[in-house]
Design a protein around this motif. Structure first.
Motif, PDB file in Angstrom:
ATOM      1  N   PHE A  34       8.545  -9.169  -0.920  1.00  0.00           N
ATOM      2  CA  PHE A  34       9.782  -8.815  -0.204  1.00  0.00           C
ATOM      3  C   PHE A  34      10.469 -10.040   0.384  1.00  0.00           C
ATOM      4  O   PHE A  34      11.697 -10.126   0.427  1.00  0.00           O
ATOM      5  N   LYS A  35       9.658 -11.000   0.826  1.00  0.00           N
ATOM      6  CA  LYS A  35      10.255 -12.246   1.324  1.00  0.00           C
ATOM      7  C   LYS A  35      11.119 -12.896   0.242  1.00  0.00           C
ATOM      8  O   LYS A  35      12.276 -13.276   0.488  1.00  0.00           O
ATOM      9  N   ASP A  36      10.576 -12.949  -0.961  1.00  0.00           N
ATOM     10  CA  ASP A  36      11.326 -13.522  -2.083  1.00  0.00           C
ATOM     11  C   ASP A  36      12.575 -12.703  -2.403  1.00  0.00           C
ATOM     12  O   ASP A  36      13.649 -13.256  -2.646  1.00  0.00           O
TER      13      ASP A  36
ATOM     14  N   GLU B  58       3.550   2.337  -6.282  1.00  0.00           N
ATOM     15  CA  GLU B  58       3.950   1.102  -6.958  1.00  0.00           C
ATOM     16  C   GLU B  58       5.276   0.639  -6.371  1.00  0.00           C
ATOM     17  O   GLU B  58       6.162   1.440  -6.107  1.00  0.00           O
ATOM     18  N   ILE B  59       5.381  -0.680  -6.164  1.00  0.00           N
ATOM     19  CA  ILE B  59       6.669  -1.263  -5.774  1.00  0.00           C
ATOM     20  C   ILE B  59       6.890  -2.437  -6.716  1.00  0.00           C
ATOM     21  O   ILE B  59       6.119  -3.403  -6.715  1.00  0.00           O
ATOM     22  N   GLY B  60       7.928  -2.363  -7.528  1.00  0.00           N
ATOM     23  CA  GLY B  60       8.122  -3.391  -8.551  1.00  0.00           C
ATOM     24  C   GLY B  60       6.858  -3.495  -9.385  1.00  0.00           C
ATOM     25  O   GLY B  60       6.335  -2.486  -9.865  1.00  0.00           O
TER      26      GLY B  60
ATOM     27  N   ALA C 214      -0.751   0.122  -6.700  1.00  0.00           N
ATOM     28  CA  ALA C 214      -1.921   0.487  -5.901  1.00  0.00           C
ATOM     29  C   ALA C 214      -3.125   0.733  -6.808  1.00  0.00           C
ATOM     30  O   ALA C 214      -2.991   1.345  -7.859  1.00  0.00           O
ATOM     31  N   ASP C 215      -4.265   0.216  -6.411  1.00  0.00           N
ATOM     32  CA  ASP C 215      -5.483   0.488  -7.182  1.00  0.00           C
ATOM     33  C   ASP C 215      -6.131   1.777  -6.717  1.00  0.00           C
ATOM     34  O   ASP C 215      -6.903   2.397  -7.439  1.00  0.00           O
ATOM     35  N   SER C 216      -5.827   2.185  -5.491  1.00  0.00           N
ATOM     36  CA  SER C 216      -6.432   3.410  -4.974  1.00  0.00           C
ATOM     37  C   SER C 216      -5.344   4.235  -4.289  1.00  0.00           C
ATOM     38  O   SER C 216      -4.344   3.693  -3.803  1.00  0.00           O
ATOM     39  N   ILE C 217      -5.532   5.543  -4.282  1.00  0.00           N
ATOM     40  CA  ILE C 217      -4.538   6.425  -3.672  1.00  0.00           C
ATOM     41  C   ILE C 217      -5.070   6.952  -2.334  1.00  0.00           C
ATOM     42  O   ILE C 217      -6.124   7.570  -2.274  1.00  0.00           O
ATOM     43  N   ASN C 218      -4.315   6.678  -1.290  1.00  0.00           N
ATOM     44  CA  ASN C 218      -4.611   7.280   0.006  1.00  0.00           C
ATOM     45  C   ASN C 218      -3.356   8.044   0.402  1.00  0.00           C
ATOM     46  O   ASN C 218      -2.283   7.468   0.527  1.00  0.00           O
ATOM     47  N   HIS C 219      -3.480   9.366   0.542  1.00  0.00           N
ATOM     48  CA  HIS C 219      -2.253  10.115   0.779  1.00  0.00           C
ATOM     49  C   HIS C 219      -2.174  10.626   2.212  1.00  0.00           C
ATOM     50  O   HIS C 219      -1.356  11.466   2.535  1.00  0.00           O
ATOM     51  N   LYS C 220      -3.028  10.121   3.052  1.00  0.00           N
ATOM     52  CA  LYS C 220      -2.993  10.569   4.445  1.00  0.00           C
ATOM     53  C   LYS C 220      -3.053   9.385   5.383  1.00  0.00           C
ATOM     54  O   LYS C 220      -3.700   8.383   5.087  1.00  0.00           O
ATOM     55  N   ASN C 221      -2.440   9.573   6.549  1.00  0.00           N
ATOM     56  CA  ASN C 221      -2.532   8.577   7.611  1.00  0.00           C
ATOM     57  C   ASN C 221      -2.115   7.190   7.169  1.00  0.00           C
ATOM     58  O   ASN C 221      -2.681   6.189   7.594  1.00  0.00           O
ATOM     59  N   ILE C 222      -1.146   7.140   6.270  1.00  0.00           N
ATOM     60  CA  ILE C 222      -0.646   5.826   5.873  1.00  0.00           C
ATOM     61  C   ILE C 222       0.170   5.274   7.025  1.00  0.00           C
ATOM     62  O   ILE C 222       1.088   5.921   7.502  1.00  0.00           O
ATOM     63  N   ASN C 223      -0.170   4.080   7.443  1.00  0.00           N
ATOM     64  CA  ASN C 223       0.440   3.562   8.655  1.00  0.00           C
ATOM     65  C   ASN C 223       0.973   2.154   8.443  1.00  0.00           C
ATOM     66  O   ASN C 223       0.933   1.329   9.330  1.00  0.00           O
ATOM     67  N   ASN C 224       1.444   1.882   7.218  1.00  0.00           N
ATOM     68  CA  ASN C 224       2.038   0.570   7.017  1.00  0.00           C
ATOM     69  C   ASN C 224       3.505   0.711   6.695  1.00  0.00           C
ATOM     70  O   ASN C 224       3.973   1.766   6.314  1.00  0.00           O
ATOM     71  N   LYS C 225       4.239  -0.381   6.831  1.00  0.00           N
ATOM     72  CA  LYS C 225       5.696  -0.287   6.751  1.00  0.00           C
ATOM     73  C   LYS C 225       6.188   0.023   5.348  1.00  0.00           C
ATOM     74  O   LYS C 225       7.357   0.330   5.156  1.00  0.00           O
ATOM     75  N   TYR C 226       5.323  -0.102   4.349  1.00  0.00           N
ATOM     76  CA  TYR C 226       5.723   0.238   2.982  1.00  0.00           C
ATOM     77  C   TYR C 226       5.283   1.651   2.580  1.00  0.00           C
ATOM     78  O   TYR C 226       5.477   2.056   1.454  1.00  0.00           O
TER      79      TYR C 226
ATOM     80  N   GLU D  23      -3.879  -0.421   1.006  1.00  0.00           N
ATOM     81  CA  GLU D  23      -3.606  -1.434   2.036  1.00  0.00           C
ATOM     82  C   GLU D  23      -4.053  -2.842   1.627  1.00  0.00           C
ATOM     83  O   GLU D  23      -3.627  -3.828   2.221  1.00  0.00           O
ATOM     84  N   SER D  24      -4.859  -2.919   0.581  1.00  0.00           N
ATOM     85  CA  SER D  24      -5.290  -4.252   0.131  1.00  0.00           C
ATOM     86  C   SER D  24      -4.132  -5.041  -0.491  1.00  0.00           C
ATOM     87  O   SER D  24      -4.240  -6.234  -0.723  1.00  0.00           O
ATOM     88  N   LYS D  25      -3.027  -4.339  -0.788  1.00  0.00           N
ATOM     89  CA  LYS D  25      -1.918  -5.039  -1.440  1.00  0.00           C
ATOM     90  C   LYS D  25      -0.798  -5.432  -0.464  1.00  0.00           C
ATOM     91  O   LYS D  25       0.265  -5.881  -0.897  1.00  0.00           O
ATOM     92  N   LEU D  26      -1.036  -5.242   0.831  1.00  0.00           N
ATOM     93  CA  LEU D  26       0.063  -5.456   1.771  1.00  0.00           C
ATOM     94  C   LEU D  26       0.583  -6.881   1.815  1.00  0.00           C
ATOM     95  O   LEU D  26       1.795  -7.112   1.878  1.00  0.00           O
ATOM     96  N   SER D  27      -0.332  -7.852   1.746  1.00  0.00           N
ATOM     97  CA  SER D  27       0.168  -9.236   1.838  1.00  0.00           C
ATOM     98  C   SER D  27       0.921  -9.617   0.568  1.00  0.00           C
ATOM     99  O   SER D  27       1.918 -10.348   0.615  1.00  0.00           O
ATOM    100  N   GLU D  28       0.464  -9.076  -0.563  1.00  0.00           N
ATOM    101  CA  GLU D  28       1.195  -9.302  -1.813  1.00  0.00           C
ATOM    102  C   GLU D  28       2.621  -8.743  -1.705  1.00  0.00           C
ATOM    103  O   GLU D  28       3.591  -9.360  -2.155  1.00  0.00           O
TER     104      GLU D  28
END
Lengths: 330, 330, 330, 330
Positions: D161-163, D128-130, D134-146, D151-156
Motif C-alpha cells: 500500500f505504501k508503494d 486477496e489484495i492484488g 491469504a494462506d489461511s482463512i479466519n472469518h471471525k474477530n478480524i481486527n486489522n485495517k485490511y 495476519e501473517s501477510k500484514l507487513s507485506e
C-alpha cells in the motif's frame, strides 16, 4: 451550483388543498406541510433515479395521548394494529393517521406534472355530503370550502355543518374524479386492469368503503340496449363505461366515484374496550373534521394520477412501437 | 406409483357452478370444464412448487367469427385491444372472454381448500337482478338457478327473464360475498390493505363496475355516532365496516358487494364502427346470458378466496411470532 | 383462418441444441422437445398478452425410480426439497431436473427473436472442460459436439471423455456468453443493475457455482491504471468491464463467464443416507452426461436474452423520450 | 413517553466499519455516518410497518466538482448515466457513489439483529489484495485495517500500500462471506434460488465483477466423485456446494466469495472524453482508497444478511407448518 434542489424546502399547492386547519370545518391542527426533496432531482430536472421527499411533523411532539394509549377507538385501526402486531404506536393512529396521505399528495403532485405534459387533467370534487346531494356536477375550478360540485347547496351545507359541530357528530360523503384527455391503451387485459388498479388505489384511501367506475349507480335500472355505449364515426354515444373497456382506457373521460364513511373520531360518547378487554366509554376530544371526505379530494386526485402515470410508463414498455389510434374521424 | 395426479383429469365442483349451458338463462355453449393438473401436486399432496393446471376449450374450433372479425362490439374490449396492440384475437373476445374466468375458479378451488382447513368459509350470492331486489339475504345453501338470496322472488325473476329473452335484451345485477371466521390480522396498514386488494380482485372480474366493503350503501344516511361499530367485551356491536379496519381484518364477517353491468352482447340491433371507422349495425347472434352477473357468484368467491390465501401466507411471514388475539371474552 | 398458431406444434432450433441424446457424450434419453403454443400468438403475431407454451414429457411415464425414491443423491436437491417441504417428487428430481431448462430455452427463443430485430446477438460457448482449456475464443458458428471455442483441443477432449465414460466419472466446465451490439442504457443505478440481474439469471441455471462479468480473472493481477477502460473519441480502449458500468450497459460487448460443477449423478459408488437417516451406498445408473456444462450453452444464451429483453422494455418505459447516445465519433 | 426512538440519532457499529477516513489506506473524507430512524420503531420495538432511516451527508456541500462536471471518469458510471438519462448529478457520482452503500449497511444492521435472534452469524473477510493472497482463512474477530484473513501477510500489505499510494495507483481484491448456522430450507426451486439472490445482491455492490458460491475455484480440477459432497449419518463429508443445493440452503455453512476491481479513481493520468466527445486527460485528485475492496466487507455482510432475512420470512409464509429437519443424528 445554483438551480440545485437538494435540501431546498418546497411548498406544494396540492398539499395546501389537503392540509388541515384551513377552515372551520376541518381540523385545526397546524401543519406546515412543506416538503423537502432529498434525492432524484438535480438542476431542476429529474435524474431518473428515485425521488426522495420528506415532510416533517412540526406540531406533534408535545401532544398528550394518555387518553387513547390503552383504549381502542371504535372504527379505527387501533384494535387491528394491536391484534396483528401485538404492539402499536398509539400517537395519532400511527400509519393509519390521515397524515400518511400527505406523502401521497406530494408524490401525486409530481405525477400530475407528468400528466399535464401529456395534456391529461385529473379533477376531483364532492357530490354528496350526508343527505345533501349535488344536482349538477362541476369538476373544475371548484373554489368553495367543501369542494362541493353544486354551489347552490352551500348554505344548506353551512347549516348542516353548524349542527354537526354543535352535536359533536359527523357525516359521510360521496366524491368523484374525472380524467380528461387520457390516452387510449392504458391498462392490461387480465392482471393489471386500469379499473382494478384505480379501485385498489382509491380503496387504499383512509375511510373509503366503496368505489365505482363510470355510471355504476344506474346499471341496475338500465337494460343492456341502454347501458352499452354505442359507437359512431365520431366516437362513443355515451360513457356509462367510465372510459375503460376490458381493463383498458378507451380515450373517453375516465370517471369514478367513491364513498367515505363518517368520521369515527367524534365528541359523542361511545362504547369500547381497553387492552385488557374491559368496557370503557370513549369521547375523542380535540378538533376533528365533521366530514373527513372533504379533504379527500386532493388525495383522490393524487392516487388517480399515480395510477395513470404508472400505466403510462408501462404502456410505453409494452407498445412503444404501436400507433395507438381509435378509428374515429376528428 | 398410484396416487399420482399428473395428467389426471379432474372435475372441480366450483367449475360446474360457473360454466355455461346449465339452465335456460345461461349460455348454451357446452364446455366440459375438466381441469388437468400439470405440476405441483404429487401423490395427492402439493409439492410447494407452482401448481400448473390447464382447461382445454373443446367446443371452440369450428365457430364462425366472420361477423365480428372486423367490427367492434359496443361496450366490449374489442376496440381497446385493437387500439392498444394494433392486433387482436377476435374469436370469443380473446383474453376478454368470460372463458378466462374458468382459470380463476380452478385456482380459487385450491384456495378454498386451504381456507376450509383454517375454518374460513366464503359464500357468494345475488341480491339484485335488474329492478328485482332481495328483501332478505341468505348466503348459504342457495340452490336456485339465479343464485338469488331471496327465494320469494323467484317467480318474479322467471317472468322477467322470459321477457328479456323474448326482447333480446339484458339486465345488470348486484352480488355479495360473505366471509365467515376470517382470522384477525390479514392485510397491511398502507400498501397492501386487505380491502384494497379485495377491491382490485373484484374489479378485475369482467363487467364489474362497482365494489363496496361493508355497509357502504348506508354511509351517506348514517351519522358517525351510528355508523361507527362500537365495541363491548363480547365484540363489535355492529359491522358497518365489513370486517376490515385500517386495511386489516378485525375477525368479524368480511362482507362485500359489487355491481355487474348488463350483458353487452345482445340480439337487439345497435350502432358501432368497423376497423376502417365506418358505421355499421351490429346484432350479436348466438345464445348469450341475459344477465352475466348470475354466473359471477363462483368467480367472486374464487377471487376473494385467492386474496385471502395470499394475505394468510403473507401474515405468516410478517407475524408468525405474534399471538394474534382480540381482547374479547368468549 | 389459416396462419393461426394455437394448438400447432413447433420445433424450436434452440431446443434441439439443448436436448439430450444428441451425441455419445450427452444423456441418451430421447425427448421430442416440440413446443405447443397455447396462447398469446394469433395469425403469426404476438397479441401483447402472455404467451403460454407447453412441452410434454413423452419419455417419462414408465421409468423405475424405486432406487432413488427414499435415498438422497449426493449434491442434488433431493435432501433440501425433502427438508424444506416434507414431501418431494423423486422422479427425475422434480423441478430440479435439467428438464426444467427446456422451458427457459423455449422462452429464450422468443427473446432472441426480439433481440435480433434490434440487431443484438447473443452467443455462448464452452472455454474449459475439466483441465482442458481453450487457447482462443471463438463465440460464433461453433459446430462441434462440445460447443468448445477452440477446435484444436477436440481430440484431447475426445480422449478425456472416453476415459470419463469408462471410469463412470464427470468433470466441470467454464462457459462464456458474448452479447454484440447491445444498446447503451440498459439497467438501473441501484436496484436492478444489469450485471446483477445477469448474475441472478446465470446462477439460476442448475449446477452453476460462479459467474463473472467482463475480465474478472485478471482483476487481481492488474492495477487500476491498467484495468480501467480508458476512453477515446472512437470509444473504449479496452473492455475489462464487460460492457457494463454502474449497472448500465455502455454499448460495448457484454461478456460474461460462469463455472458449472461436475455432474453429480455418476456411476462411481458414493456414500449417502436415506429418509430414515441410515447410511447407504449409491450408484446412479442410467446414462448421464459426463459434463453437464456442455448442454448449458443454449440455456445460458436463453437466460441472458430474457434478461436483456426485460431491460430493453423497462428502458423504453424509463427513457422513451431520451436520445440515448454515446459521445463517440463513428 | 421515554423509550421512543423517533428522531433520535443512532451510531450503528456496522456503519463505522464501512465508513471512510478510518486509516491511511481509506478515503479521508470525514462522514459522521449517524443514522436517524424516521419511522417503524416505537418504544424500542419495531411496529411491523416499514422502517425509515436517513443518513445526512454532512461533508458534501462545499466541494468543487468543476473538474469532473463535463468529463467522464474512465470505468465509472458517469458515461452510462449520461447516455441513459441525458442528465446526471456529477457530484460524487450521484447514485453510483460508494456513499449509497451506507444505506445498505444501516438496513443490514437490522437484518443482522434478526439473524442473531435465530442464532445465525454472517462474517466477511478479505482473502486477496492484488497479488497478496491469504494462506489461511479466519472469518471471525478480524481486527486489522485490511480486514485481511491472514495476519501473517500484514507487513507485506503495508509495504504494497505504501508503494500504491506513492504511485497513485490501485489494486483489486477478493473477499469472502461465511454464514454459520443458517437454517435448512431457505430459497426456492426455480425462480428465487437462494444462491441466485445472493449473487444478485453481491453483484449489486459497486465494483464487484465476479461472485462464487462454495468452492467454485476447484470445480475445474475436481472430478464428480471428488466434488460431490457425500452424506453420512452425521452430515455432509465436505462442503464444495457452499451450503446450497438446488437453490435451497442445506444447513451447512454458506460460503461465497467475490472479486472487486481496482479503484478506478486514481491519480495516475488517463485518457477520456468530455460531453462533446473531445479527448481530454484526467487525473482524479483528492484522496481515494487504493483498494475499494477493503471497505466492502461490512457492505457484503449487509447484503447477505438482507437476502437471508428476506428468505427467512418467505420460508415462514411457505412452510410454517413443516418441521424442517435434516435426517442427521446429532
Amino acid at each position: 451550483m445554483s438551480g440545485n434542489t437538494f435540501g431546498k424546502i418546497f411548498k406544494i399547492t396540492e398539499l395546501d388543498r389537503r392540509k388541515p386547519g384551513q377552515s372551520d370545518i376541518t381540523t385545526q391542527r397546524k401543519e406546515d406541510d412543506a416538503v423537502e426533496i432529498l434525492s432524484g432531482v438535480f438542476e431542476g430536472k429529474t435524474l431518473g433515479t428515485p425521488i426522495g421527499m420528506i415532510i416533517y411533523n412540526k406540531d406533534q411532539k408535545s401532544k398528550d395521548y394518555s387518553n387513547i394509549k390503552d383504549v381502542f377507538r371504535p372504527n379505527h385501526a387501533d384494535i387491528t394494529y394491536q391484534a396483528k402486531y401485538g404492539h402499536r404506536d398509539y400517537r395519532g393512529g400511527g400509519r393509519a393517521s390521515a397524515r400518511e396521505t400527505a406523502n401521497w399528495v406530494a408524490a401525486g403532485a409530481i405525477a400530475k406534472k407528468i400528466l399535464k405534459n401529456e395534456g391529461v387533467s385529473v379533477n376531483g370534487f364532492v357530490s354528496e355530503i350526508g343527505k345533501v346531494k349535488a344536482d349538477s356536477i362541476n369538476h373544475k375550478n371548484i373554489n368553495n370550502k367543501y369542494f362541493f360540485s353544486d354551489e347552490s347547496k352551500l348554505s344548506e351545507l353551512d347549516s348542516m355543518f353548524k349542527d354537526l359541530i354543535e352535536e359533536g357528530n359527523s357525516v359521510g360523503a360521496k366524491l368523484g374524479v374525472i380524467v380528461k384527455n387520457c390516452p387510449v391503451g392504458l391498462g392490461d387485459p387480465v392482471f393489471e386492469k386500469l379499473d382494478a388498479n384505480l379501485a385498489k388505489a382509491i380503496m387504499t384511501i383512509n375511510a373509503v368503503k366503496s368505489v365505482s367506475i363510470g355510471n355504476a349507480d344506474d346499471l341496475l335500472s338500465l337494460k343492456g340496449s341502454e347501458a352499452r355505449d354505442e359507437i359512431t364515426e365520431s366516437g362513443f354515444t355515451s360513457n356509462n363505461s367510465g372510459g375503460i373497456l376490458g381493463g383498458i382506457s378507451n380515450g373517453d373521460d375516465i370517471s369514478l366515484s367513491f364513498i367515505i364513511k363518517p368520521t369515527s373520531s367524534i365528541k359523542t360518547k361511545g362504547k369500547t374496550v381497553n387492552k385488557e378487554g374491559n368496557e370503557v366509554d370513549i369521547e375523542v376530544t380535540g378538533r376533528h373534521d365533521p366530514c373527513v371526505g372533504i379533504r379527500a379530494v386532493p388525495i383522490a386526485e393524487a392516487m388517480v394520477s399515480l395510477v395513470l402515470v404508472d400505466h403510462l410508463l408501462i404502456n410505453k414498455a409494452q407498445c412503444a412501437d404501436v400507433e395507438q389510434n381509435l378509428p374515429f374521424s376528428e
